[in-house]
Motif scaffolding. Structure first.
Motif, PDB file in Angstrom:
ATOM      1  N   ARG A  69      54.306  42.506  47.225  1.00  0.00           N
ATOM      2  CA  ARG A  69      54.855  41.416  47.102  1.00  0.00           C
ATOM      3  C   ARG A  69      55.608  41.369  45.755  1.00  0.00           C
ATOM      4  O   ARG A  69      54.889  41.796  44.858  1.00  0.00           O
ATOM      5  N   LEU A  80      54.011  41.655  42.132  1.00  0.00           N
ATOM      6  CA  LEU A  80      52.734  40.967  42.074  1.00  0.00           C
ATOM      7  C   LEU A  80      51.541  41.707  42.709  1.00  0.00           C
ATOM      8  O   LEU A  80      51.728  42.481  43.435  1.00  0.00           O
ATOM      9  N   THR A  85      48.307  36.936  43.442  1.00  0.00           N
ATOM     10  CA  THR A  85      48.359  36.117  44.308  1.00  0.00           C
ATOM     11  C   THR A  85      47.344  35.319  44.687  1.00  0.00           C
ATOM     12  O   THR A  85      47.277  33.971  44.787  1.00  0.00           O
ATOM     13  N   SER A  88      47.326  32.600  42.072  1.00  0.00           N
ATOM     14  CA  SER A  88      48.371  31.699  42.092  1.00  0.00           C
ATOM     15  C   SER A  88      47.814  30.780  43.441  1.00  0.00           C
ATOM     16  O   SER A  88      48.207  29.528  43.159  1.00  0.00           O
TER      17      SER A  88
END
Length: 99
Positions: A69, A80, A85, A88
């Protein structure tokens, strides 16, 4: 919701507008088998169309483990990692309250 037999409504009721009421019935669009299995195919020779992931920079098809991603920032793409992720996602969750 129960599956209705072909041709019979899965819901019946009425809609009322002031003093005027109209009966309504809901019929299922898809059958219990979810319809026929349709595939994308080439119109000219009926060849099956497969979705591939192509790299725009190297002009080649990528394998399963080669994708990630990314987000574009200021004209550059930032790739990323899994840790990014996960971090996040945890930042978006509300903090747990002690009970």
């Amino acid at each position: 919701m129960a599956t209705a037999a072909a041709g019979s409504p899965s819901f019946t009721g009425a809609i009322t507008f002031g003093l005027v009421g109209r009966p309504v019935a809901r019929y299922s669009v898809i059958g219990s088998e979810h319809g026929p299995g349709l595939h994308a195919c080439h119109r000219e020779d009926a060849g099956r169309i497969r979705q591939s992931k192509d790299c725009g920079a190297e002009n080649r098809e990528l394998r399963q483990g080669e994708t990630a991603r990314g987000r574009e920032r200021g004209g550059l793409t930032v790739v990323l990692t899994v840790e990014d992720t996960e971090q996040s996602a945890s930042e978006k969750r509300p903090p747990r309250r002690a009970s």
